[in-house]
Design a protein around this motif. Sequence first.
Motif, PDB file in Angstrom:
ATOM      1  N   GLU A 130      -3.010 -39.885 -15.272  1.00  0.00           N
ATOM      2  CA  GLU A 130      -3.909 -38.796 -14.940  1.00  0.00           C
ATOM      3  C   GLU A 130      -3.368 -37.176 -15.281  1.00  0.00           C
ATOM      4  N   ASP A 131      -1.979 -37.428 -14.845  1.00  0.00           N
ATOM      5  CA  ASP A 131      -1.292 -36.343 -14.881  1.00  0.00           C
ATOM      6  C   ASP A 131      -0.701 -35.710 -16.180  1.00  0.00           C
ATOM      7  N   ILE A 132      -0.824 -36.733 -17.296  1.00  0.00           N
ATOM      8  CA  ILE A 132      -0.446 -36.364 -18.544  1.00  0.00           C
ATOM      9  C   ILE A 132      -1.345 -35.549 -19.306  1.00  0.00           C
ATOM     10  N   THR A 133      -0.954 -34.222 -19.662  1.00  0.00           N
ATOM     11  CA  THR A 133      -1.778 -33.347 -20.025  1.00  0.00           C
ATOM     12  C   THR A 133      -1.849 -33.287 -21.625  1.00  0.00           C
ATOM     13  N   HIS A 134      -0.581 -33.601 -22.318  1.00  0.00           N
ATOM     14  CA  HIS A 134      -0.484 -33.336 -23.832  1.00  0.00           C
ATOM     15  C   HIS A 134       0.434 -34.895 -24.320  1.00  0.00           C
ATOM     16  N   ILE A 135       0.202 -35.475 -25.442  1.00  0.00           N
ATOM     17  CA  ILE A 135       0.901 -36.337 -26.142  1.00  0.00           C
ATOM     18  C   ILE A 135       1.340 -35.815 -27.410  1.00  0.00           C
ATOM     19  N   VAL A 136       2.678 -36.173 -27.518  1.00  0.00           N
ATOM     20  CA  VAL A 136       3.236 -36.040 -28.873  1.00  0.00           C
ATOM     21  C   VAL A 136       3.853 -36.941 -29.342  1.00  0.00           C
ATOM     22  N   ASP A 161      -9.416 -35.475 -22.707  1.00  0.00           N
ATOM     23  CA  ASP A 161      -9.187 -34.094 -22.944  1.00  0.00           C
ATOM     24  C   ASP A 161      -7.585 -33.652 -23.258  1.00  0.00           C
ATOM     25  N   VAL A 162      -6.984 -34.834 -23.149  1.00  0.00           N
ATOM     26  CA  VAL A 162      -5.367 -34.655 -23.279  1.00  0.00           C
ATOM     27  C   VAL A 162      -5.267 -34.098 -24.886  1.00  0.00           C
ATOM     28  N   GLY A 163      -4.155 -33.155 -24.805  1.00  0.00           N
ATOM     29  CA  GLY A 163      -3.997 -32.506 -25.917  1.00  0.00           C
ATOM     30  C   GLY A 163      -3.075 -33.374 -26.634  1.00  0.00           C
ATOM     31  N   ARG A 164      -3.325 -33.576 -28.021  1.00  0.00           N
ATOM     32  CA  ARG A 164      -2.542 -34.433 -28.973  1.00  0.00           C
ATOM     33  C   ARG A 164      -1.902 -33.766 -30.170  1.00  0.00           C
ATOM     34  N   VAL A 165      -0.903 -34.160 -30.471  1.00  0.00           N
ATOM     35  CA  VAL A 165      -0.133 -33.646 -31.582  1.00  0.00           C
ATOM     36  C   VAL A 165       0.556 -34.813 -32.189  1.00  0.00           C
ATOM     37  N   MET A 166       0.297 -35.060 -33.391  1.00  0.00           N
ATOM     38  CA  MET A 166       0.669 -36.015 -34.433  1.00  0.00           C
ATOM     39  C   MET A 166       1.863 -35.686 -35.461  1.00  0.00           C
ATOM     40  N   LEU A 167       2.964 -35.931 -35.405  1.00  0.00           N
ATOM     41  CA  LEU A 167       4.229 -35.751 -36.149  1.00  0.00           C
ATOM     42  C   LEU A 167       4.389 -37.053 -37.252  1.00  0.00           C
ATOM     43  N   TYR A 168       4.050 -36.928 -38.558  1.00  0.00           N
ATOM     44  CA  TYR A 168       4.052 -37.816 -39.490  1.00  0.00           C
ATOM     45  C   TYR A 168       5.064 -37.791 -40.382  1.00  0.00           C
TER      46      TYR A 168
END
Length: 388
Positions: A130-136, A161-168
């Motif tokens: 629950e404390d994870i706010t973003h995922i890369v 509502d976690v902020g997600r970033v996808m690096l492909y």
Amino acid sequence: MSETDANGASKHYATTSRRAPTLGKATLLAIGKAFPGQLIPQECLVEGYIRDTKCDDASIKDKLERLCKTTTVKTRYTVMSKEILDKYPELATEGSPTIRQRLEIANPAVVEMALKASMACINEWGGSVEDITHIVYVSSSEVRLPGGDLYLASQLGLRNDVGRVMLYFLGCYGGVTGLRVAKDIAENNPGSRILLATSETTILGFRPPNKARPYDLVGAALFGDGAAAVIIGANPVAGKESPFMELNYSVQQFLPGTQDVINGRLSEEGINFKLGRDLPQKIEDNIQEFCSKLMSKAGLTDFNDLFWAVHPGGPAILNRLESKLKLNEEKLRCSRRALMDYGNASSNTIVYVLEYMRDELKRGGEEWGLALAFGPGITFEGILLRSL
């Protein structure tokens, strides 16, 4: 807590670490890793690969044996297995249009490994999902919409509502890019905690050997599968979090006119790579200026005054870097050890190197260091690190 003194200098958070982190700077708080079930000793690879691809060319076998010795790799993990080849024999057939089959294997496999690495990382961190706010999320091994970032967030039970970033498809420098992106998020979103997950498999590139594609044998001798995860955040909570390294300053740059030196293309048969023979020389010609730019932020000029976490793309690149910068032999020990134990696992490998470096620095060592990786572009990624 840290405050700014009358002269404008930053005071540091008091923690149980050997050194206190700088106020507002991103830090590494935990590491996790995971691997598929198949562990391949390098001495067993040639017979297995030749058998699985039904290759009867003795010259190809001899070349692969030589390559396996020069890579310095001792063990690697792989998703590929007898069960997969029994189900999809066309993967070992030259010219077969198998991209659909490869993605059927790779897409779930990379998320499964990323899930295991992330869970191990979160467990070491001691915090809550629950404390994870973003995922890369970083991968060059899957292709789909939505991407693995969504599947991983869902399976971990992260909030929606976690902020997600996808690096492909960044290749070997993707892990350091992920660290740079997570650093920017952490330092610009107070209180954020970022999960960086990387996951890679060689399934997309597995194919029978062909003399027209000599780099396929290099890949067979060098690359491995796996996943890694890191929790990143600024201003760690004293008594609850254990920062071990600070991401102080980062730089990315590309070398103009070198976009064809590392060339990867998706086709009906999977992914095809071409690697220019001049890659080690290109890196050698530009590495000193790049590292000096990073080091200047800490007022450093002697390359042996730092610890080094370098993505081990292969022994030739490590040897060239060591020679060009006149590094003491032990400086690249963690990179060489990661290469020996896991092969070149693409974006994951820098995290494996950092884990070995963390263990070394617990016994004492330099305050400042560099994390480096190189990949398509030719792209240089670098981070000035500070041991805590």
